[in-house]
Design an enzyme around this catalytic site. Sequence first.
Site, PDB file in Angstrom:
ATOM      1  N   ARG A 217      47.196 100.356  33.154  1.00  0.00           N
ATOM      2  CA  ARG A 217      47.331 101.707  33.699  1.00  0.00           C
ATOM      3  C   ARG A 217      46.530 101.815  34.987  1.00  0.00           C
ATOM      4  O   ARG A 217      45.457 101.232  35.126  1.00  0.00           O
ATOM      5  CB  ARG A 217      46.795 102.742  32.698  1.00  0.00           C
ATOM      6  CG  ARG A 217      46.888 104.173  33.195  1.00  0.00           C
ATOM      7  CD  ARG A 217      46.103 105.140  32.337  1.00  0.00           C
ATOM      8  NE  ARG A 217      44.668 104.882  32.339  1.00  0.00           N
ATOM      9  CZ  ARG A 217      43.839 105.237  33.321  1.00  0.00           C
ATOM     10  NH1 ARG A 217      44.284 105.861  34.377  1.00  0.00           N
ATOM     11  NH2 ARG A 217      42.545 104.952  33.235  1.00  0.00           N
ATOM     12  N   VAL A 218      47.076 102.554  35.935  1.00  0.00           N
ATOM     13  CA  VAL A 218      46.334 103.005  37.111  1.00  0.00           C
ATOM     14  C   VAL A 218      46.553 104.503  37.231  1.00  0.00           C
ATOM     15  O   VAL A 218      47.486 105.062  36.637  1.00  0.00           O
ATOM     16  CB  VAL A 218      46.771 102.282  38.411  1.00  0.00           C
ATOM     17  CG1 VAL A 218      46.396 100.802  38.363  1.00  0.00           C
ATOM     18  CG2 VAL A 218      48.250 102.460  38.677  1.00  0.00           C
ATOM     19  N   SER A 219      45.695 105.147  38.007  1.00  0.00           N
ATOM     20  CA  SER A 219      45.719 106.608  38.079  1.00  0.00           C
ATOM     21  C   SER A 219      46.726 107.170  39.072  1.00  0.00           C
ATOM     22  O   SER A 219      47.286 108.235  38.849  1.00  0.00           O
ATOM     23  CB  SER A 219      44.330 107.142  38.438  1.00  0.00           C
ATOM     24  OG  SER A 219      43.406 106.755  37.456  1.00  0.00           O
ATOM     25  N   THR A 220      46.943 106.462  40.183  1.00  0.00           N
ATOM     26  CA  THR A 220      47.804 107.033  41.235  1.00  0.00           C
ATOM     27  C   THR A 220      48.821 106.018  41.738  1.00  0.00           C
ATOM     28  O   THR A 220      48.656 104.803  41.585  1.00  0.00           O
ATOM     29  CB  THR A 220      46.958 107.494  42.442  1.00  0.00           C
ATOM     30  OG1 THR A 220      46.335 106.342  43.030  1.00  0.00           O
ATOM     31  CG2 THR A 220      45.907 108.515  42.040  1.00  0.00           C
TER      32      THR A 220
ATOM     33  N   GLN B  41      47.811 103.057  43.841  1.00  0.00           N
ATOM     34  CA  GLN B  41      47.218 101.886  43.187  1.00  0.00           C
ATOM     35  C   GLN B  41      48.260 100.971  42.563  1.00  0.00           C
ATOM     36  O   GLN B  41      47.924 100.098  41.764  1.00  0.00           O
ATOM     37  CB  GLN B  41      46.234 102.353  42.108  1.00  0.00           C
ATOM     38  CG  GLN B  41      45.070 103.150  42.634  1.00  0.00           C
ATOM     39  CD  GLN B  41      44.257 103.752  41.505  1.00  0.00           C
ATOM     40  OE1 GLN B  41      44.806 104.393  40.608  1.00  0.00           O
ATOM     41  NE2 GLN B  41      42.952 103.560  41.544  1.00  0.00           N
TER      42      GLN B  41
END
Length: 157
Positions: free
Chosen positions: A65-68, A71
């Site tokens: 997972r990444v936040s944005t 990324q």
Amino acid sequence: MLLTIKKVKELYDISRITLINWEKEGLITPVRTPKGRRRYKKEDIEKLLGMLEEKPKPKVVLYARVSTKKQEEYLKNQIRRLEEYANFQGWQYEVISEIASGVNENRRGLLKLLNKIKRGEVEKVVIEYPDRLARFGFEYLKFFMESFGVELIVLNG
């Protein structure tokens, strides 16, 4: 192909009561019409009757997972590192990845993972860092997984 209860009875000699019992036991999930009538997937019926071979499901899930959206390149690298680890171990695996905040409680990928765990489809979950799973509540998620006999492997941390 979707079948009515009547068609299931004709083709497989399975009664309405049996279908509803299978539904209550979680063995089969009907599709509902707009009027609420049950329709059954032919593949589901045949799988239950042992007419179709079920593909073995990967018991290892790699979760990234990444936040944005910015990324996204980091997400690809994260998945690559997780895959390298799983391949080195000789595991068959499934990748669940998403772009979502670690504090968001409505993450599709995480919900998919948790549902797979509840259904007994997962033996191991591999993540790169604890915060990839969740910014807060990591220990709760770890406890949930362990209570279903799932081993959580954190590569870094």
